[in-house]
Structures are given as C-alpha cells and as structure tokens.
Design a protein around this motif. Structure first.
Motif, PDB file in Angstrom:
ATOM      1  N   GLN A  29       0.855  -1.183  -0.003  1.00 29.73           N
ATOM      2  CA  GLN A  29       0.059   0.033   0.060  1.00 29.73           C
ATOM      3  C   GLN A  29       0.777   1.216  -0.063  1.00 29.73           C
ATOM      4  N   LYS A  30       2.022   1.194   0.828  1.00 32.28           N
ATOM      5  CA  LYS A  30       2.871   2.289   0.866  1.00 32.28           C
ATOM      6  C   LYS A  30       3.381   2.509  -0.616  1.00 32.28           C
ATOM      7  N   ARG A  31       3.693   1.527  -1.111  1.00 27.67           N
ATOM      8  CA  ARG A  31       4.590   1.780  -2.586  1.00 27.67           C
ATOM      9  C   ARG A  31       3.526   2.069  -3.346  1.00 27.67           C
ATOM     10  N   ALA A  32       2.057   2.036  -3.406  1.00 31.47           N
ATOM     11  CA  ALA A  32       1.162   2.138  -4.277  1.00 31.47           C
ATOM     12  C   ALA A  32       0.798   3.790  -4.242  1.00 31.47           C
TER      13      ALA A  32
ATOM     14  N   ALA B 124       1.497   9.392  -6.066  1.00 32.55           N
ATOM     15  CA  ALA B 124       2.026  10.704  -5.801  1.00 32.55           C
ATOM     16  C   ALA B 124       3.186  11.186  -6.583  1.00 32.55           C
ATOM     17  N   ARG B 125       3.830  10.253  -7.432  1.00 35.65           N
ATOM     18  CA  ARG B 125       4.814  10.595  -8.491  1.00 35.65           C
ATOM     19  C   ARG B 125       4.365  11.482  -9.278  1.00 35.65           C
ATOM     20  N   PRO B 126       5.115  12.502  -9.444  1.00 35.82           N
ATOM     21  CA  PRO B 126       4.811  13.452 -10.551  1.00 35.82           C
ATOM     22  C   PRO B 126       4.996  13.034 -12.029  1.00 35.82           C
ATOM     23  N   ALA B 127       4.318  13.622 -12.926  1.00 31.91           N
ATOM     24  CA  ALA B 127       4.516  13.374 -14.052  1.00 31.91           C
ATOM     25  C   ALA B 127       4.977  14.742 -14.847  1.00 31.91           C
ATOM     26  N   CYS B 128       5.665  14.391 -16.385  1.00 33.29           N
ATOM     27  CA  CYS B 128       6.201  15.705 -16.976  1.00 33.29           C
ATOM     28  C   CYS B 128       4.819  16.291 -17.393  1.00 33.29           C
ATOM     29  N   ALA B 129       4.944  17.687 -17.370  1.00 34.71           N
ATOM     30  CA  ALA B 129       3.987  18.597 -17.882  1.00 34.71           C
ATOM     31  C   ALA B 129       3.984  18.480 -19.372  1.00 34.71           C
ATOM     32  N   GLY B 130       5.106  18.261 -20.023  1.00 31.45           N
ATOM     33  CA  GLY B 130       5.175  18.285 -21.413  1.00 31.45           C
ATOM     34  C   GLY B 130       4.585  16.884 -22.220  1.00 31.45           C
ATOM     35  N   CYS B 131       5.204  15.575 -21.763  1.00 32.73           N
ATOM     36  CA  CYS B 131       4.798  14.591 -22.475  1.00 32.73           C
ATOM     37  C   CYS B 131       4.041  13.461 -21.581  1.00 32.73           C
TER      38      CYS B 131
ATOM     39  N   THR C 243       5.132  11.625 -18.883  1.00 30.31           N
ATOM     40  CA  THR C 243       5.946  10.529 -18.399  1.00 30.31           C
ATOM     41  C   THR C 243       6.289  10.621 -16.847  1.00 30.31           C
ATOM     42  N   LYS C 244       6.121   9.577 -16.151  1.00 33.62           N
ATOM     43  CA  LYS C 244       6.354   9.682 -14.843  1.00 33.62           C
ATOM     44  C   LYS C 244       7.784   9.815 -14.478  1.00 33.62           C
ATOM     45  N   PHE C 245       8.095  10.679 -13.540  1.00 33.82           N
ATOM     46  CA  PHE C 245       9.385  10.996 -13.114  1.00 33.82           C
ATOM     47  C   PHE C 245      10.132   9.791 -12.644  1.00 33.82           C
ATOM     48  N   ASP C 246      11.396   9.810 -12.930  1.00 40.78           N
ATOM     49  CA  ASP C 246      12.323   8.542 -12.205  1.00 40.78           C
ATOM     50  C   ASP C 246      12.645   9.062 -10.568  1.00 40.78           C
ATOM     51  N   ASN C 247      13.222   8.287  -9.960  1.00 44.49           N
ATOM     52  CA  ASN C 247      13.291   8.673  -8.642  1.00 44.49           C
ATOM     53  C   ASN C 247      14.259   9.851  -8.314  1.00 44.49           C
ATOM     54  N   ASP C 248      15.426   9.781  -9.181  1.00 46.10           N
ATOM     55  CA  ASP C 248      16.426  10.870  -9.233  1.00 46.10           C
ATOM     56  C   ASP C 248      15.693  12.286  -9.630  1.00 46.10           C
ATOM     57  N   ARG C 249      14.835  12.277 -10.826  1.00 49.42           N
ATOM     58  CA  ARG C 249      14.467  13.515 -11.165  1.00 49.42           C
ATOM     59  C   ARG C 249      13.226  13.955  -9.972  1.00 49.42           C
ATOM     60  N   TRP C 250      12.587  13.019  -9.289  1.00 51.86           N
ATOM     61  CA  TRP C 250      11.638  13.455  -8.463  1.00 51.86           C
ATOM     62  C   TRP C 250      12.383  14.173  -7.346  1.00 51.86           C
ATOM     63  N   GLU C 251      13.605  13.435  -6.648  1.00 52.06           N
ATOM     64  CA  GLU C 251      14.297  13.727  -5.643  1.00 52.06           C
ATOM     65  C   GLU C 251      14.740  15.311  -6.151  1.00 52.06           C
ATOM     66  N   ASN C 252      15.248  15.303  -7.237  1.00 53.85           N
ATOM     67  CA  ASN C 252      15.838  16.785  -7.536  1.00 53.85           C
ATOM     68  C   ASN C 252      14.822  17.819  -7.521  1.00 53.85           C
ATOM     69  N   THR C 253      13.399  17.681  -7.949  1.00 51.22           N
ATOM     70  CA  THR C 253      12.368  18.758  -8.203  1.00 51.22           C
ATOM     71  C   THR C 253      12.243  19.086  -6.543  1.00 51.22           C
ATOM     72  N   GLN C 254      12.402  18.155  -5.739  1.00 52.41           N
ATOM     73  CA  GLN C 254      11.706  18.356  -4.423  1.00 52.41           C
ATOM     74  C   GLN C 254      12.849  19.222  -3.625  1.00 52.41           C
ATOM     75  N   LEU C 255      14.261  18.973  -3.845  1.00 44.81           N
ATOM     76  CA  LEU C 255      15.269  19.659  -3.173  1.00 44.81           C
ATOM     77  C   LEU C 255      15.704  20.912  -4.071  1.00 44.81           C
ATOM     78  N   SER C 256      15.389  21.167  -5.046  1.00 48.40           N
ATOM     79  CA  SER C 256      15.972  22.335  -5.796  1.00 48.40           C
ATOM     80  C   SER C 256      15.012  23.560  -5.813  1.00 48.40           C
ATOM     81  N   PRO C 257      15.693  24.514  -6.018  1.00 48.46           N
ATOM     82  CA  PRO C 257      14.945  25.910  -5.985  1.00 48.46           C
ATOM     83  C   PRO C 257      13.807  25.759  -7.078  1.00 48.46           C
ATOM     84  N   GLY C 258      12.873  26.900  -7.115  1.00 47.76           N
ATOM     85  CA  GLY C 258      11.962  26.858  -8.251  1.00 47.76           C
ATOM     86  C   GLY C 258      12.372  27.182  -9.346  1.00 47.76           C
ATOM     87  N   PRO C 259      11.376  27.148 -10.377  1.00 47.35           N
ATOM     88  CA  PRO C 259      11.873  27.224 -11.927  1.00 47.35           C
ATOM     89  C   PRO C 259      12.614  28.633 -12.085  1.00 47.35           C
ATOM     90  N   GLY C 260      13.680  28.639 -13.052  1.00 46.85           N
ATOM     91  CA  GLY C 260      14.509  29.591 -13.306  1.00 46.85           C
ATOM     92  C   GLY C 260      14.745  29.182 -14.910  1.00 46.85           C
TER      93      GLY C 260
END
Length: 103
Positions: A18-21, A26-33, A35-52
């Motif tokens: 259930q926790k995995r599900a 909750a995994r975000p998807a690309c606004a362009g295509c 595609t669900k983000f992989d773990n690295d991309r997801w972590e980077n989006t959570q730790l990095s500053p806003g868009p620039g």
C-alpha cells in the motif's frame, strides 16, 4: 503460533504494498509528455529551488533539454534580428555623415 506469524507477515506485506502504491500515485509526471519522473528526477525537483533559467522542475529531462534548446534558438534569432536592424540603420542615407562611415 505459526498462523499468527504468517498473518503478521501478510499484514506487513500488504502495508508495504500500500505504501508503494501511494508513493507511485504521488509521483509527478512531466507537464510536456506525461512521463512519470524517475526517482532521481523526483528527488531533484523536491530539493531544488523553483523554476528559473535552464531549470524546469515540471518537465522530464528530455523535455527540459528541448525547452532549453528552443529558448537558446529563440535568443539567437532575436540577436540576429537585432543585428540586422542595427546593420540596416547603419546603411541609411545619414550614415555617410557619421565619422568612419564615409565611402
């Protein structure tokens, strides 16, 4: 005793599943295509500053690369157009009166 242990193990397995599900939901998807983000991309989006400049946290890496390339091309096109306008102004009839512009 073994039945209780097996039931407990089954509860743990269901809770982990259930926790995995929930995490996948909750995994975000690309606004362009889409595609669900992989773990690295997801972590980077959570730790990095806003868009620039050159950072688009709502896009996957291929879509982000395309967006950055398109922005670079637009900037080059703008600079070329600006240079063309400047060159056209320099060729005007008044240019012969400017120092260093005489033919």
């Amino acid at each position: 005793m073994k039945a209780q242990q097996a039931e407990y193990q089954e509860q743990l397995r269901r809770a982990a599943e259930q926790k995995r599900a929930e995490r996948e939901a909750a995994r975000p998807a690309c606004a362009g295509c889409g595609t669900k983000f992989d773990n690295d991309r997801w972590e980077n989006t959570q730790l990095s500053p806003g868009p620039g400049h050159r950072w688009y946290p709502t896009l996957c890496e291929p879509c982000e690369a395309k967006t950055v390339a398109a922005a670079d091309q637009a900037e080059r096109d703008r600079l070329e157009a600006e240079a063309a306008v400047t060159a056209e102004k320099a060729r005007g009839w008044r240019s012969r009166f400017r120092p260093g512009q005489a033919s």
